[in-house]
Structures are given as structure tokens and as C-alpha cells.
Design an enzyme around this catalytic site. Structure first.
Site, short mmCIF file in Angstrom:
data_model
loop_
_atom_site.label_atom_id
_atom_site.label_comp_id
_atom_site.label_asym_id
_atom_site.label_seq_id
_atom_site.Cartn_x
_atom_site.Cartn_y
_atom_site.Cartn_z
N SER A 8 5.92 5.24 8.56
CA SER A 8 5.23 4.94 7.31
C SER A 8 6.14 5.28 6.15
CB SER A 8 3.93 5.75 7.20
OG SER A 8 3.48 5.68 5.87
N ASN A 24 6.00 -1.55 11.40
CA ASN A 24 5.22 -1.04 10.26
C ASN A 24 5.54 -1.88 9.02
OD1 ASN A 24 3.64 0.75 8.68
ND2 ASN A 24 4.17 2.41 10.09
N PHE A 63 -1.65 8.21 4.41
CA PHE A 63 -2.42 8.85 5.50
C PHE A 63 -3.69 9.53 5.01
CE2 PHE A 63 1.62 9.70 8.32
CZ PHE A 63 1.76 8.33 8.51
N ASN A 112 5.11 5.92 3.26
CA ASN A 112 4.30 6.59 2.23
C ASN A 112 4.11 8.09 2.43
OD1 ASN A 112 3.88 4.07 0.94
ND2 ASN A 112 2.35 3.59 2.52
N THR A 113 4.75 8.64 3.45
CA THR A 113 4.76 10.09 3.63
C THR A 113 6.22 10.51 3.47
OG1 THR A 113 2.85 10.13 5.09
CG2 THR A 113 4.36 11.98 5.29
N ASN A 127 0.84 -1.20 0.00
CA ASN A 127 0.00 0.00 0.00
C ASN A 127 0.87 1.25 0.00
OD1 ASN A 127 -0.45 1.92 2.53
ND2 ASN A 127 0.21 -0.09 3.32
N ARG A 128 0.33 2.28 -0.69
CA ARG A 128 0.94 3.61 -0.58
C ARG A 128 -0.20 4.62 -0.40
NH1 ARG A 128 2.54 2.01 -5.80
NH2 ARG A 128 1.13 2.71 -7.45
C1 LIG Z 1 -3.59 -0.92 3.68
C2 LIG Z 1 -2.75 -0.67 4.89
C3 LIG Z 1 -2.80 0.57 5.50
C4 LIG Z 1 -2.02 0.82 6.63
N1 LIG Z 1 -2.10 2.06 7.22
C5 LIG Z 1 -1.36 2.29 8.34
C6 LIG Z 1 -1.44 3.54 9.00
O1 LIG Z 1 -2.19 4.43 8.61
N2 LIG Z 1 -0.66 3.73 10.09
C7 LIG Z 1 0.19 2.76 10.58
O2 LIG Z 1 0.86 2.99 11.58
N3 LIG Z 1 0.25 1.56 9.98
C8 LIG Z 1 -0.49 1.30 8.89
N4 LIG Z 1 -0.42 0.08 8.29
C9 LIG Z 1 0.54 -0.93 8.82
C10 LIG Z 1 -0.16 -1.93 9.74
O3 LIG Z 1 -0.68 -1.30 10.88
C11 LIG Z 1 0.83 -3.03 10.19
O4 LIG Z 1 1.87 -2.42 10.93
C12 LIG Z 1 1.45 -3.76 9.01
O5 LIG Z 1 0.50 -3.96 7.99
C13 LIG Z 1 2.04 -5.12 9.42
O6 LIG Z 1 1.03 -5.97 9.94
P1 LIG Z 1 0.32 -7.11 9.04
O7 LIG Z 1 1.41 -7.90 8.40
O8 LIG Z 1 -0.52 -7.88 10.02
O9 LIG Z 1 -0.50 -6.39 8.04
C14 LIG Z 1 -1.18 -0.19 7.15
C15 LIG Z 1 -1.16 -1.45 6.54
C16 LIG Z 1 -1.93 -1.69 5.42
C17 LIG Z 1 -1.87 -3.05 4.77
#
Ligand SMILES: Cc1cc2nc3c(=O)[nH]c(=O)nc-3n(C[C@H](O)[C@H](O)[C@H](O)COP(=O)(O)O)c2cc1C
Length: 341
Positions: free
Chosen positions: A175, A242, A115, A177-178, A111-112
Site C-alpha cells: 500500500s 496493488n 488502512f 498510503n502507510t 485513494n489515500r
Molecule cells: C478505495 C480503495 C481502497 C483500497 N484498500 C486496499 C486495502 O486496504 N488493501 C489492499 O491490499 N488493497 C486495497 N486497495 C487496492 C485494491 O485491492 C486493488 O488492488 C486495486 O484497486 C487495483 O484493482 P482495481 O483496478 O480493480 O481497483 C484499495 C483500492 C481502492 C480503490
């Protein structure tokens, strides 16, 4: 049930499928389904950390419900806690679409999003109606157009807006993506940021725990620098980790990865990497919320054995559906003892 719906969802554009699923779950149908979803509620699952009572150690990771639309639903599905956000002071749309991609061969997502969120003021109103007994953390960040040297102001604005509503805060400095956000993981800016936030907390009537969320792409020496700063600033713990910018050891063909382009990778390929970071933080006696690549009850057990006190899921829920929650809560999750908490 989810195995019937999943092939339909996986044929849709990933972000549309996500929005559609959340809408359906939020409807009368979704709520009736959630009521039928029986999850274990044993006292063996209870955890008391930082003065907060968690009815179980399983949380929804940040990013799934950025805008806190569905707190009653996560509560019904059985989560012990939910991390909303990342929330920025002002609303923002995020990056141009498409910005969310599935990698089924790797049980991963890229994902990108950048926020995309409704902004602190609107989201804070939704928290006024949070379900009793559900612990809610707020993951906070900076707006894209806020210069890095003014980032502290954005984090402080979010902290203060949510102070009386949230149970804990997570400072997102990881993140991918910022632009340049990860520069805030460097010791000096991180120290300044954490001191400013801790100073603000010390002026409040009630103490609330602050965590930092870190990237899995840091070297061991860098991790030790972060640990040192975290200890000095006496923060409550670290959320690890993350998403990663690495594309190593994936089954998905390079041509597809190149077509997708930049973004943070989450899911199964992150599991081992995040576990080794968790172990290292645990050795330094800093409490950890462990996240990254949990797809089964056994993965959840291993994440806690690696050193996490609490765990979170995101990508596993997309691939496995709500049955993953039940499987994790039925697993023999160890109770992590935290000295001083
Ligand atoms: C689509 C998507 C959006 C995410 N948005 C955020 C975010 O806004 N803030 C954040 O701290 N982590 C964000 N994450 C990261 C997740 O909170 C998590 O740290 C990461 O996906 C690893 O866990 P997982 O393997 O169970 O997905 C996002 C992950 C995904 C897949």
C-alpha cells in the site's frame, strides 16, 4: 439499474457515496435487490486451488469491505471469494479526509485511506458468521504507528487472530498510503517476514495459503528479487497488483491531479501494467491472483490469459455496478492449470 443510481452517487463525495451504498445494500432493500441479481453458477466456473474450492474465479479485491460488514451480500451478488481488510491488529482511523477521489476521464480512483479499519478483534467476530461456500481471504497489514522493525509482530498477530476463520491470507506490503510500508518489499525484510509467517503456519494443525500483494511500481529486477524470495519461502502465490503512485498517461488534467495530491491510483490505467507483472510471475511458475483495471468480461479473460488463476475487481465495480459481476461470469474465462495445486 446501476446506470440510474450512478449519476446520483457520482455527485456525492466519493467516500460518503461508498459508505451510503454499502448501507443501502445491507438494508432489506439491498438484500432483496441482491436476490434478484441472477449470476451464472455453472460447474465450468468451479476452481480447486490450494485445496480450496472456489465456486468461480472472481473475487472482491481488498479495501472494498475492509471490516467484513457485508459478506452475505457479496455472496448473493455472486462473488466466488472476498478478500477483507487490510486489517491491522489495533483499530485505526486512517488518514484525514478527503482521501478518496474519482477520475472519471480515466475510469480510475485515487485513494489515500491509510488502512482505516475496526481492528483484528472486532473484524474476526464478524467472520464467525461467514456464508457457507464463500471463500474469505484476510488481507493483513501493520498499524501506522508500529515501527517497521516491529512490523513482523503485527502481521503475526493478525495471522494468529484469523487463523481458524480465514481460508487464505494476503500479506500487504504494497500500500502506498502507510509510510515506508513498501520497504517491506525489499528482499531482506520480505524474507524475514515470510519466514516468520510460514513458521507460524507450520505450527498449526491445518495448512493455510499465504500470498503477498505487490506494488505495480517495481522494476523488473526488483520483481525478480521478490519472485526469488517468494519461491524460497514457498508461499502459495502473489496478488498482483496493488494501486500505483504513477500519474503517467492520464487524461485527467494535471491541475486536478495536483489538487488531489498523493495516493494510490486504481482502475483502467492499471490494466496493462498489472498484466505485464502477472505474466512475469506466471513465467516463474508462481500462482497469481490478478487484480487491476478489470472493467469488462473481456478484461477478465485477458487477465487470466496473462497468467492469473483467480481475478479480483474493485474500481470496475464502482464504475459499472453489479452487472460487471454477471458479465465476467458469463465470459469464456479460461481455466488456468496450476502445477502442484
Ligand atoms: C478505495 C480503495 C481502497 C483500497 N484498500 C486496499 C486495502 O486496504 N488493501 C489492499 O491490499 N488493497 C486495497 N486497495 C487496492 C485494491 O485491492 C486493488 O488492488 C486495486 O484497486 C487495483 O484493482 P482495481 O483496478 O480493480 O481497483 C484499495 C483500492 C481502492 C480503490
Amino acid at each position: 439499474m446501476y446506470f440510474i443510481i450512478r449519476p446520483i452517487l457520482f455527485r456525492m463525495d466519493p467516500e460518503k457515496a461508498h459508505e451510503w451504498t454499502l448501507q443501502v445494500l445491507n438494508s432489506v432493500w439491498g438484500r432483496s435487490f441482491a436476490k434478484l441479481h441472477k449470476v451464472p453458477r455453472h460447474s465450468r466456473l468451479h476452481r480447486l486451488y490450494w485445496g480450496i474450492h472456489f465456486r468461480n474465479p472472481l473475487g472482491l479485491a481488498a479495501g472494498m469491505d475492509k471490516n467484513a460488514y457485508l459478506l452475505p451480500l457479496w455472496d448473493m451478488l455472486g462473488f466466488g471469494f472476498v478478500e477483507i481488510g487490510t486489517v491491522t491488529p489495533r483499530p485505526q482511523e486512517g488518514n484525514p479526509k478527503p482521501r478518496l477521489f474519482r477520475l472519471p476521464l480515466d475510469k480510475a480512483l485515487i485513494n489515500r485511506l491509510g488502512f482505516n479499519n475496526d481492528g483484528a478483534a472486532q473484524i474476526a467476530h464478524r467472520l464467525e458468521y461467514k456464508p457457507d461456500g464463500l471463500v474469505v481471504g484476510v488481507n493483513i497489514g501493520k498499524n501506522k504507528d508500529t515501527p517497521l522493525d516491529k512490523a513482523v509482530n503485527d502481521y503475526l498477530a493478525c495471522l494468529m487472530r484469523f487463523y481458524d476463520l480465514a481460508d487464505y491470507f494476503t500479506i500487504n506490503v504494497s500500500s502506498p498510503n502507510t509510510p515506508d510500508l513498501r520497504l517491506l518489499e525489499h528482499p531482506f525484510p520480505l524474507k524475514q517476514l515470510l519466514e516468520a509467517l510460514q513458521n507460524a503456519v507450520s505450527k498449526q494443525k491445518r495448512w493455510k495459503p499465504i500470498f503477498i500483494k505487490i506494488s505495480p511500481d517495481i522494476s523488473m529486477p526488483k520483481l525478480h528479487e521478490i519472485i526469488a524470495v517468494a519461491k524460497q519461502a514457498q508461499i502459495a502465490g502473489i496478488v498482483a497488483t496493488n494501486t500505483t503512485t504513477s500519474r503517467e498517461n492520464l487524461k485527467t488534467p494535471t491541475t486536478i491531479l495536483e489538487k488531489i495530491g498523493e495516493g494510490g491510483l486504481s482502475g483502467a490505467p492499471l490494466f496493462a501494467k498489472s498484466n505485464s507483472i502477472i505474466s512475469e510471475i506466471d513465467k516463474a511458475n508462481i500462482p497469481v491472483i490478478g487484480v487491476g483495471g478489470i472493467f469488462s468480461g473481456q478484461d477478465a479473460v485477458e487477465k487470466i490469459q496473462a497468467g492469473a488463476a483467480l481475478i479480483q475487481i474493485y474500481t470496475g465495480l464502482i464504475y459499472r455496478g453489479p452487472s460487471l459481476i454477471r458479465e465476467i461470469l458469463k465470459a469464456p474465462l479460461p481455466h488456468k492449470y496450476l502445477a502442484n495445486y
